[in-house]
Write a protein that holds these residues in place. Structure first.
Motif, PDB file in Angstrom:
ATOM      1  N   ALA A 127       0.838  -1.195   0.000  1.00 29.02           N
ATOM      2  CA  ALA A 127       0.000   0.000   0.000  1.00 29.02           C
ATOM      3  C   ALA A 127       0.879   1.254   0.000  1.00 29.02           C
ATOM      4  O   ALA A 127       2.021   1.242   0.475  1.00 29.02           O
ATOM      5  CB  ALA A 127      -0.919   0.008   1.212  1.00 29.02           C
ATOM      6  N   ILE A 128       0.341   2.333  -0.527  1.00 26.01           N
ATOM      7  CA  ILE A 128       1.054   3.619  -0.596  1.00 26.01           C
ATOM      8  C   ILE A 128       0.402   4.581   0.386  1.00 26.01           C
ATOM      9  O   ILE A 128      -0.794   4.867   0.292  1.00 26.01           O
ATOM     10  CB  ILE A 128       1.005   4.190  -2.019  1.00 26.01           C
ATOM     11  N   GLY A 129       1.161   5.068   1.334  1.00 29.45           N
ATOM     12  CA  GLY A 129       0.626   5.948   2.370  1.00 29.45           C
ATOM     13  C   GLY A 129       0.405   7.364   1.875  1.00 29.45           C
ATOM     14  O   GLY A 129       1.207   7.901   1.097  1.00 29.45           O
ATOM     15  N   VAL A 130      -0.676   7.975   2.325  1.00 33.20           N
ATOM     16  CA  VAL A 130      -1.019   9.357   1.961  1.00 33.20           C
ATOM     17  C   VAL A 130      -1.209  10.154   3.247  1.00 33.20           C
ATOM     18  O   VAL A 130      -2.045   9.795   4.089  1.00 33.20           O
ATOM     19  CB  VAL A 130      -2.307   9.427   1.122  1.00 33.20           C
ATOM     20  N   VAL A 131      -0.423  11.207   3.403  1.00 30.70           N
ATOM     21  CA  VAL A 131      -0.572  12.075   4.575  1.00 30.70           C
ATOM     22  C   VAL A 131      -1.735  13.018   4.333  1.00 30.70           C
ATOM     23  O   VAL A 131      -1.781  13.728   3.319  1.00 30.70           O
ATOM     24  CB  VAL A 131       0.720  12.874   4.835  1.00 30.70           C
ATOM     25  N   ARG A 132      -2.693  13.033   5.240  1.00 30.93           N
ATOM     26  CA  ARG A 132      -3.854  13.905   5.112  1.00 30.93           C
ATOM     27  C   ARG A 132      -3.765  15.017   6.154  1.00 30.93           C
ATOM     28  O   ARG A 132      -3.436  14.765   7.316  1.00 30.93           O
ATOM     29  CB  ARG A 132      -5.148  13.116   5.302  1.00 30.93           C
ATOM     30  N   ALA A 133      -4.084  16.228   5.722  1.00 33.54           N
ATOM     31  CA  ALA A 133      -3.992  17.371   6.637  1.00 33.54           C
ATOM     32  C   ALA A 133      -4.908  17.199   7.835  1.00 33.54           C
ATOM     33  O   ALA A 133      -4.555  17.559   8.969  1.00 33.54           O
ATOM     34  CB  ALA A 133      -4.331  18.659   5.890  1.00 33.54           C
ATOM     35  N   GLN A 134      -6.115  16.626   7.639  1.00 32.94           N
ATOM     36  CA  GLN A 134      -7.060  16.488   8.744  1.00 32.94           C
ATOM     37  C   GLN A 134      -6.543  15.566   9.846  1.00 32.94           C
ATOM     38  O   GLN A 134      -6.997  15.633  10.988  1.00 32.94           O
ATOM     39  CB  GLN A 134      -8.417  15.996   8.243  1.00 32.94           C
ATOM     40  N   ASP A 135      -5.580  14.689   9.485  1.00 30.66           N
ATOM     41  CA  ASP A 135      -5.002  13.815  10.509  1.00 30.66           C
ATOM     42  C   ASP A 135      -4.004  14.563  11.390  1.00 30.66           C
ATOM     43  O   ASP A 135      -3.588  14.037  12.435  1.00 30.66           O
ATOM     44  CB  ASP A 135      -4.309  12.616   9.843  1.00 30.66           C
ATOM     45  N   ASN A 136      -3.602  15.763  10.976  1.00 27.80           N
ATOM     46  CA  ASN A 136      -2.629  16.555  11.737  1.00 27.80           C
ATOM     47  C   ASN A 136      -3.271  17.702  12.514  1.00 27.80           C
ATOM     48  O   ASN A 136      -2.562  18.560  13.043  1.00 27.80           O
ATOM     49  CB  ASN A 136      -1.565  17.127  10.790  1.00 27.80           C
ATOM     50  N   LEU A 137      -4.592  17.754  12.564  1.00 24.94           N
ATOM     51  CA  LEU A 137      -5.270  18.845  13.273  1.00 24.94           C
ATOM     52  C   LEU A 137      -4.909  18.837  14.764  1.00 24.94           C
ATOM     53  O   LEU A 137      -4.963  17.793  15.422  1.00 24.94           O
ATOM     54  CB  LEU A 137      -6.791  18.700  13.110  1.00 24.94           C
ATOM     55  N   SER A 138      -4.556  20.010  15.274  1.00 25.05           N
ATOM     56  CA  SER A 138      -4.238  20.148  16.695  1.00 25.05           C
ATOM     57  C   SER A 138      -4.824  21.461  17.212  1.00 25.05           C
ATOM     58  O   SER A 138      -5.005  22.429  16.454  1.00 25.05           O
ATOM     59  CB  SER A 138      -2.718  20.130  16.919  1.00 25.05           C
ATOM     60  N   THR A 139      -5.123  21.503  18.492  1.00 24.90           N
ATOM     61  CA  THR A 139      -5.785  22.659  19.094  1.00 24.90           C
ATOM     62  C   THR A 139      -4.921  23.915  18.996  1.00 24.90           C
ATOM     63  O   THR A 139      -3.712  23.879  19.250  1.00 24.90           O
ATOM     64  CB  THR A 139      -6.104  22.375  20.572  1.00 24.90           C
ATOM     65  N   ALA A 140      -5.550  25.015  18.597  1.00 32.62           N
ATOM     66  CA  ALA A 140      -4.850  26.298  18.453  1.00 32.62           C
ATOM     67  C   ALA A 140      -5.357  27.284  19.504  1.00 32.62           C
ATOM     68  O   ALA A 140      -6.305  27.019  20.244  1.00 32.62           O
ATOM     69  CB  ALA A 140      -5.060  26.847  17.045  1.00 32.62           C
ATOM     70  N   LYS A 141      -4.735  28.452  19.547  1.00 36.71           N
ATOM     71  CA  LYS A 141      -5.017  29.461  20.562  1.00 36.71           C
ATOM     72  C   LYS A 141      -6.310  30.222  20.263  1.00 36.71           C
ATOM     73  O   LYS A 141      -6.570  30.599  19.125  1.00 36.71           O
ATOM     74  CB  LYS A 141      -3.847  30.439  20.641  1.00 36.71           C
ATOM     75  N   GLY A 142      -7.139  30.460  21.292  1.00 36.98           N
ATOM     76  CA  GLY A 142      -8.327  31.284  21.164  1.00 36.98           C
ATOM     77  C   GLY A 142      -9.567  30.515  20.748  1.00 36.98           C
ATOM     78  O   GLY A 142      -9.589  29.277  20.693  1.00 36.98           O
ATOM     79  N   LYS A 143     -10.625  31.285  20.445  1.00 38.46           N
ATOM     80  CA  LYS A 143     -11.897  30.732  20.007  1.00 38.46           C
ATOM     81  C   LYS A 143     -12.334  31.405  18.714  1.00 38.46           C
ATOM     82  O   LYS A 143     -11.876  32.500  18.377  1.00 38.46           O
ATOM     83  CB  LYS A 143     -12.966  30.916  21.083  1.00 38.46           C
ATOM     84  N   ILE A 144     -13.257  30.749  18.011  1.00 37.03           N
ATOM     85  CA  ILE A 144     -13.743  31.295  16.740  1.00 37.03           C
ATOM     86  C   ILE A 144     -15.265  31.247  16.700  1.00 37.03           C
ATOM     87  O   ILE A 144     -15.906  30.472  17.419  1.00 37.03           O
ATOM     88  CB  ILE A 144     -13.188  30.519  15.527  1.00 37.03           C
TER      89      ILE A 144
END
Length: 718
Positions: A127-144
């Motif tokens: 299999a060929i691995g694909v890095v997805r941005a959503q797998d790297n989501l991490s909490t950021a500063k503040g609220k939206i």
């Protein structure tokens, strides 16, 4: 042809020059490595074991249109719907390997490769691995929160967008409630999204209105993955992909991602002379998450990428248009091999229509034919669903389904119940006794294997709840259930066998036998007992299902008789409606035409399998011939070779079909392919086929008869 002058060469922009330099650097950093013999053998062994496991989980896996699968050259297998997570790739890989002897390398999320069990199995099948941005989501500063006047405008509270986030990165909500790409960052407290968040859940709307914490992931450079895919395809290998992006349990296809179109166009644009074919694959399941269910994989016509489309893709001003055009073609191809509907109610009505429409036929319909009828009925129903006749028919079908639910009786058993109290009572007693015997035979295996069923069910339900909480597209998360049932069974079953074998070994510890021998025999016995319980359980379940209509015919014969009359009346109406409306969409919408189409497909598949068997015989005969010639040289060997070459000359004296150096085994290798082919790509004889046909010089009379029979059969098929 003269070389281009400096004036004739295209002028590259500085940006394009940088891209070319980066591409060249990646080629140097990630050179293509041809799969070694060890990798191929390991792939085959792991796939063989996985296919045996699938054989235990599914009662039947069938294919339709396998003769359409190209036997050489680069191929992208595009599969949908992705209804069974990690099971889908194994089903498709095992079918393609058994039908055309080709190995598929599937694209898989890099996150999944980090899972111990799934990662090991995925790497084993290349299999060929694909890095997805959503797998790297991490909490950021503040609220939206979202701007009330513009749903694409995000307002930050205590945020520092200018330093924390960048354009083309992902901004996500907590609890995996959704993520969207950032289009631009205006200030520390204001940014614009490429598209608004989906407000398909009240919780999402509440969070974005009142304010919520958020997650961020930077843009991922996918050029390395594309480079690996391009090189893999350029060397004649196969890629598998689920273009919906993830598994789901919806009744319709999700929007397709553009990656699959870019893979085909990009590879052909970068490697001139490479002809990538795209094969749509319909993954059609009957209750995909249930044990001992059935599946049909339908292969569509290969999609050819035209030179005009490649030229359009190379043009920076029209490349998006080219990608969209190819993606639309792929979507149409998938629609032609899948059964999709707008909602479950439509699917339920259509399946009832198909069962009652099939009531006119004496024989049981093959699974591929059932899938084709379902697909046509869905299209017909969605086309004419606003017609008064169809509206009334739908209401009557729903009422009939309600009556079936009252009797707790499936539709296909209604007509099987004969209203003869004496006869049915006898059958009920005899079948009950037979079922009792079946249960007695299967009981040891059921007891031994019951912990596996319990653990697999519990874990799969927990995984389904987790997946449902983290998805915005799943309905019940049934798409992950089968995967975890199978994974847990694969992990727990060997441990359970070791436990039972250890108990047996301990019990016979004082006997004059080797403990290793006792343990090995016990382990094999455990496997045999549990597998026998599976086979006996299938038969016993069929008997158990037949008891209910017998019981109902004895206790409430009048109610069952009314249900049978209702079914026959409804069936007659459905046949009339389908024949009236169906012929407007499908002129050949009748069983005879469908059966003929199915028969032709089956004959073509059988022809392909016969050709494969013929080539195996040819190869064995050649090997035997070489051994004989090595041990007993003949003086007329050179004369035989000359006659072979002369016989290849066509009637128009063309020498194009005469190979300069004929292959020892009659196999061919294309300029851009590292995969050897032992099967023709079309029904017509190619150069290598003619070469094989002529070069065979069997020594024995029996060999000559076999060759003559095969030649005549193949000539008749052509």
């Amino acid at each position: 042809m003269s070389e281009q002058t400096d004036m004739e060469k295209p002028i590259l922009s500085d940006k394009r020059k940088e891209e070319v330099l980066r591409e060249n650097a990646k080629k140097a950093e990630y050179p293509y490595e041809k799969p070694s013999l060890f990798k191929k053998v390991f792939y085959d062994v792991i796939l063989f074991l996985l296919s045996r496991v699938l054989g235990c989980f599914f009662r039947e896996i069938r294919s339709r249109g396998s003769f359409k699968v190209p036997t050489s050259g680069p191929v992208i297998f595009v599969a949908a719907p992705h209804a069974n997570q990690f099971v889908d790739p194994v089903v498709l890989m095992s079918l393609v390997k058994s039908l055309s002897h080709r190995r598929i390398s599937f694209l898989i999320a890099e996150k999944s490769l980090k899972h111990p069990a799934i990662g090991f199995l995925a790497r084993s099948v290349m299999a060929i691995g694909v890095v997805r941005a959503q797998d790297n989501l991490s909490t950021a500063k503040g609220k939206i929160s979202v701007d009330p006047n513009n749903s694409k405008k995000i307002i930050g509270h205590g945020t520092t967008f200018l330093s924390d986030v960048k354009a083309k990165g992902l901004i996500g909500l907590p609890k995996s409630l959704g993520h969207v790409e950032i289009q631009s960052v205006e200030s520390d407290t204001e940014l614009t999204l490429r598209k608004e968040f989906k407000m398909n859940k009240p919780e999402i709307k509440h969070l974005l209105t009142k304010g919520t914490s958020y997650k961020y992931a930077a843009k991922v450079d996918q050029s390395v993955v594309y480079h690996r895919v391009f090189e893999h395809l350029a060397h004649g290998e196969c890629i598998g992909i689920f273009p919906e992006g993830g598994s789901h349990d919806r009744t319709d296809l999700l929007p397709l991602k553009a990656g699959v179109a870019i893979m085909a166009l990009g590879c052909m644009a970068e490697h001139e002379g490479v002809n990538v074919k795209i094969v749509p694959c319909g993954m059609n399941y009957f209750h995909p998450h249930k044990f001992r269910s059935r599946a049909v994989v339908e292969f569509g016509d290969p999609i050819e990428v035209t030179p005009e489309l490649i030229a359009k893709y190379k043009n920076p001003e029209k490349n998006r248009e080219a990608v969209k055009e190819l993606l639309d073609t792929i979507s149409d191809g998938l629609q032609s091999v899948t059964v999709t509907s707008q909602d479950y109610e439509t699917l339920m009505v259509v399946q009832a229509m198909r069962r009652l429409y099939s009531n006119q036929f004496d024989q049981k319909l093959p699974l591929p034919l059932i899938v084709e009828m379902n697909r046509r009925l869905v299209k017909g129903y969605e086309t004419y669903k606003d017609e008064p006749e169809i509206i009334q028919l739908k209401a009557d079908i729903m009422e009939y389904n309600a009556h079936l639910k009252q009797f707790s009786l499936p539709d296909h058993l209604v007509d099987r119940a004969n209203i003869n109290v004496t006869r049915n009572l006898t059958l009920l007693v005899l079948r009950s006794l037979r079922l009792l015997v079946m249960i007695t035979l299967a009981l040891p295996g059921i007891i031994m294997f019951s912990p596996v069923f319990l653990i697999a069910k519990k874990i799969s339900q927990e995984k389904a709840r987790t997946a449902l909480a983290g998805s915005t597209v799943k309905i019940k998360a049934n798409d992950v259930v089968a995967t975890w049932k199978i994974l847990m069974s694969m992990g727990v079953a060997p441990i359970l066998y070791i436990f039972w074998s250890s108990l047996v070994t301990y019990y016979f510890r004082e006997k004059n036998f080797s403990k290793i021998t006792i343990f090995a025999i016990s382990y094999v016995a455990c496997v045999v007992v549990t597998y026998s319980a599976l086979v006996v359980g299938d038969i016993g379940m069929d008997i158990f299902k037949s008891l209910k209509p017998l019981y109902i015919s004895i206790t409430t014969p009048q109610g069952l008789k009314r249900l049978q009359v209702e079914r026959r009346t409804l069936s007659k109406r459905i046949i009339e409606v389908v024949n009236n409306f169906g012929t407007e969409l499908f002129p050949d919408f009748d069983y005879n035409a469908l059966s003929e189409e199915y028969r032709v497909d089956e004959e073509r598949e059988e022809s392909k399998n016969s050709e494969l068997r013929r080539r195996r015989i040819v190869r064995k005969q050649k090997e035997k011939q070489r051994e004989l010639e090595a041990t007993n040289p003949r003086d007329d060997y050179e004369e035989t070779q000359d006659s072979d070459a002369i016989s290849l000359v066509n009637s128009d004296n063309s020498l194009s079909n005469i190979p300069i150096f004929s292959s020892a085994f009659g196999v061919s290798k294309s300029d851009n392919s590292s995969a050897y082919s032992l099967m023709p790509t079309t029904s017509n004889a190619s150069e290598s086929e003619e070469e094989e046909e002529i070069e065979i010089k069997p020594k024995s009379e029996l060999s000559q008869k076999i060759t003559a029979t095969l030649f005549n059969k193949r000539k008749h098929e052509e």
